[in-house]
Design a protein around this motif. Sequence first.
Motif, PDB file in Angstrom:
ATOM      1  N   ASP A  97       0.783  -1.393   0.061  1.00 48.23           N
ATOM      2  CA  ASP A  97      -0.090   0.123   0.049  1.00 48.23           C
ATOM      3  C   ASP A  97       0.867   1.309   0.022  1.00 48.23           C
ATOM      4  OD1 ASP A  97       0.665  -0.978   2.671  1.00 48.23           O
ATOM      5  OD2 ASP A  97      -0.321   0.671   3.510  1.00 48.23           O
ATOM      6  N   GLU A 113      -3.038  -7.281  -7.981  1.00 51.53           N
ATOM      7  CA  GLU A 113      -2.791  -5.954  -8.823  1.00 51.53           C
ATOM      8  C   GLU A 113      -1.564  -5.918 -10.015  1.00 51.53           C
ATOM      9  OE1 GLU A 113      -1.122  -2.375  -6.864  1.00 51.53           O
ATOM     10  OE2 GLU A 113      -0.004  -3.616  -5.523  1.00 51.53           O
ATOM     11  N   ASN A 120      -3.431  -0.992 -11.428  1.00 47.72           N
ATOM     12  CA  ASN A 120      -4.361  -1.970 -10.785  1.00 47.72           C
ATOM     13  C   ASN A 120      -5.153  -2.697 -11.943  1.00 47.72           C
ATOM     14  OD1 ASN A 120      -4.457   0.727  -8.595  1.00 47.72           O
ATOM     15  ND2 ASN A 120      -4.641  -1.367  -7.829  1.00 47.72           N
ATOM     16  N   ASP A 140     -10.202  -5.161  -3.704  1.00 44.46           N
ATOM     17  CA  ASP A 140     -10.511  -4.637  -2.588  1.00 44.46           C
ATOM     18  C   ASP A 140      -9.182  -3.844  -2.124  1.00 44.46           C
ATOM     19  OD1 ASP A 140     -10.549  -7.029  -1.476  1.00 44.46           O
ATOM     20  OD2 ASP A 140     -10.123  -5.687   0.280  1.00 44.46           O
ATOM     21  N   THR A 141      -9.356  -2.595  -1.246  1.00 41.52           N
ATOM     22  CA  THR A 141      -8.083  -1.944  -1.029  1.00 41.52           C
ATOM     23  C   THR A 141      -7.926  -2.509   0.424  1.00 41.52           C
ATOM     24  OG1 THR A 141      -9.092  -0.070  -0.481  1.00 41.52           O
ATOM     25  CG2 THR A 141      -7.845   0.000  -2.536  1.00 41.52           C
ATOM     26  N   ARG A 188      -3.192   1.904  -3.456  1.00 42.81           N
ATOM     27  CA  ARG A 188      -4.483   2.270  -3.461  1.00 42.81           C
ATOM     28  C   ARG A 188      -4.506   3.361  -4.833  1.00 42.81           C
ATOM     29  NH1 ARG A 188      -3.995  -0.591   0.450  1.00 42.81           N
ATOM     30  NH2 ARG A 188      -5.219  -0.392   2.598  1.00 42.81           N
ATOM     31  N   ARG A 198      -9.531   4.846  -8.113  1.00 40.28           N
ATOM     32  CA  ARG A 198     -10.318   5.649  -7.181  1.00 40.28           C
ATOM     33  C   ARG A 198     -11.410   6.758  -8.044  1.00 40.28           C
ATOM     34  NH1 ARG A 198     -12.608   4.636  -3.324  1.00 40.28           N
ATOM     35  NH2 ARG A 198     -14.251   5.818  -4.334  1.00 40.28           N
ATOM     36  N   GLU A 254     -15.939  -5.032  -5.629  1.00 41.11           N
ATOM     37  CA  GLU A 254     -14.630  -5.405  -5.143  1.00 41.11           C
ATOM     38  C   GLU A 254     -14.316  -6.629  -4.625  1.00 41.11           C
ATOM     39  OE1 GLU A 254     -12.596  -1.666  -3.496  1.00 41.11           O
ATOM     40  OE2 GLU A 254     -14.909  -1.197  -3.313  1.00 41.11           O
TER      41      GLU A 254
END
Length: 287
Positions: free
Chosen positions: A147, A182, A187, A201-202, A208, A213, A228
């Motif tokens: 992340d 990812e 992504n 999903d994050t 992220r 987004r 997600e």
Amino acid sequence: MGRVAYVNGRFVAQRDAQVSIEDRGYQFADAVYEVWSLFGGKLADSEGHFARLERSLGEIAIPMPMSRRALILVLKEAVRRNRVREGLVYLQVSRGVAPRDHPFPKTPVPPAVVITVSAVDRAASEARAAKGVGVVTTPETRWGRCDIKTVGLLPNVLAKQKAREAGAVEAWFVDELGFVTEGGSSNAWIVDRDGRLRTRDTNANILRGVTRRTLMEVIATEGLEVDERPFTPADAHAAREAFITGAGTLVLPVVSVDGKPVGEGKPGPLATKLRRLYIEQAKATAI
Ligand code: PLP
């Protein structure tokens, strides 16, 4: 006398020593290193350190920058010039200097080599050893923090090189449960066999993505939903469409995964439309 560093074939005053900002060690952590202890000006455990250096380089397909014999001469010369008897020798070898692009440089470049030597106060280290030291415990997170947009990108480099060698543009990481997380620098999305848009999903260990987004907002404006829910490579093969998102690729249709076509093996209508809508939105909100 100030410290002397070896940088790519030259001994220079360490305070003036520099590497290129396009060194792949700096850009991607695409580099390995070794450290030798020095006793009386001599390299300790030298066989073990050279063997590990050669192995580490081999594992990521960086050639030895010079023969072991030549390297020993350079390391010893660095020690001599620094007049250090008790200390440490640090060696870093990166894949070299090339315009920033994750896969290995298309035109091979020579590995970049940096050597520094530092003195160790043996009396102080013996005093510390006589007293002993404390440790703390910490969760094993090496490297469970995808992340964070860190330059520690060696796994991504190796994955994207694998993609390039297979004639692909991106590599999708698959986790221990068999789900796609990812891409190496994007992504991952599919439009599944039921027509649902899906992306990881994050809460998962992924970056992220900002494009991800924003695309979700675009999708919501279109009155569509995103599920997600993790998907597997088999789900991708059975999907109607697939695509990747990222600042570099925007919304880029994916037509094959591991050489097998996705849908009709050509850019899907939804991915193509989302690319157009994303670009419109990005242009309208750019500052
Ligand atoms: N995942 C990884 C590992 C990336 O390196 C990137 C971008 O470089 C992305 C996802 C996409 O992120 P963004 O849309 O913010 O560019």
